[in-house]
Design an enzyme around this catalytic site. Sequence first.
Site, PDB file in Angstrom:
ATOM      1  CE  LYS A  31     -14.171 -63.819 -16.242  1.00  0.00           C
ATOM      2  NZ  LYS A  31     -15.123 -65.154 -16.196  1.00  0.00           N
ATOM      3  N   GLY A  45     -11.120 -35.175 -36.293  1.00  0.00           N
ATOM      4  CA  GLY A  45     -11.741 -34.580 -37.581  1.00  0.00           C
ATOM      5  C   GLY A  45     -13.171 -34.631 -37.332  1.00  0.00           C
ATOM      6  NE  ARG A  94      -7.257 -44.563 -33.879  1.00  0.00           N
ATOM      7  CZ  ARG A  94      -6.878 -43.568 -33.013  1.00  0.00           C
ATOM      8  NH1 ARG A  94      -5.901 -43.772 -32.343  1.00  0.00           N
ATOM      9  NH2 ARG A  94      -7.214 -42.206 -33.404  1.00  0.00           N
ATOM     10  CB  SER A  96     -10.042 -45.496 -28.498  1.00  0.00           C
ATOM     11  OG  SER A  96     -11.420 -44.926 -28.437  1.00  0.00           O
ATOM     12  CB  SER A 191      -1.234 -29.516 -24.979  1.00  0.00           C
ATOM     13  OG  SER A 191       0.104 -30.455 -25.542  1.00  0.00           O
ATOM     14  N   GLY A 233      -7.249 -23.313 -18.114  1.00  0.00           N
ATOM     15  CA  GLY A 233      -7.807 -22.221 -19.313  1.00  0.00           C
ATOM     16  C   GLY A 233      -7.289 -22.395 -20.677  1.00  0.00           C
ATOM     17  CG  ASP A 260     -11.332 -33.924 -30.872  1.00  0.00           C
ATOM     18  OD1 ASP A 260     -10.371 -33.690 -31.273  1.00  0.00           O
ATOM     19  OD2 ASP A 260     -11.620 -35.181 -30.633  1.00  0.00           O
ATOM     20  CB  ALA A 297     -21.586 -37.623 -23.952  1.00  0.00           C
TER      21      ALA A 297
END
Length: 315
Positions: A31, A45, A94, A96, A191, A233, A260, A297
């Site tokens: 736990k 988005g 959903r 995450s 990527s 980079g 994003d 954040a």
Amino acid sequence: MALPHAPILTVTPNPALDVSTSTERVVAEHKLRCGPTRLDPGGGGVNVSRVVRNLGGHSLAVYAAGGPTGQAYRELLDREGIASRMVRIGQSTRESFTVDETSTGEQFRFVLQGPHLSEPEWRALLTAVGDDLPREGFIVGSGSLPPGVPVDFYAQIARITHAHGGRSIVDTSGEPLRAALDEGVHVIKPSRRELGELVGAEVGDESELVEAARELVGRGACEVVALTLGGAGAALVTRDEVLRLATPHVQVQSTVGAGDSFLGGLVLRLAQGRTLRDAFCTAVAAGSASAALPATALCEADEVERLEEGLVPVG
């Protein structure tokens, strides 16, 4: 003072209620006592819209949501002051989960699959995009596709965008990205791995990456490839030039939302009429600024501006 810019619309077919917390150590069958919990309205988005807002711009976020998590998601988005249009679906949005292990600094991310969208539901999302689509604006389709949504969903958005004289930006992977490129888009943000999948070859060093990106641009699949390489980079490839930027030095706390943020900085500067070089600098600075923040954040304007000052693209 906010600068005027062309309209920006973002599309998120598979948003996620981001739940983040921390625990001293992740151990199987124990736990795990956690620290404070943070909730954010996430998904490609919508995160782009949040970053555009943080950097002083405006956008409209169109997304599909449903159930109790969908209601919580909408309330969080409204609280942040993001202009949005929700397409209601039958199943629940959903979640995450991001867990930071404080004893090691490791981060564990659990991303759920998402609800199944029926054909009427995903068509309603397309209709909402068509209804709100600005003329000569920027449309960002970002994130994974939930079950039930066809692989050419972003391609259909690109087609609608072109009919309105706009420019489409797509940030996804696999077959949905391939289908969008078959339609033709303005910008993609793959990527290293995603770019290799697109060209059907393993890409190793930087010259091979650039060559693969040029191949996509050369055949008219897109006009700009913004290639993100994590700590190595980023590179920006067009028909006429290749720009490279090293990642600014920051203490990385969480990579959630960094991609994003990169895209949010890029699209806002392009919408403001800035050059690709300027937009690229803002994108890299925004991605790095978000990576320096904890959990989910996202970057703030002051830190993005500070990081931008030391960036000089090569190429």
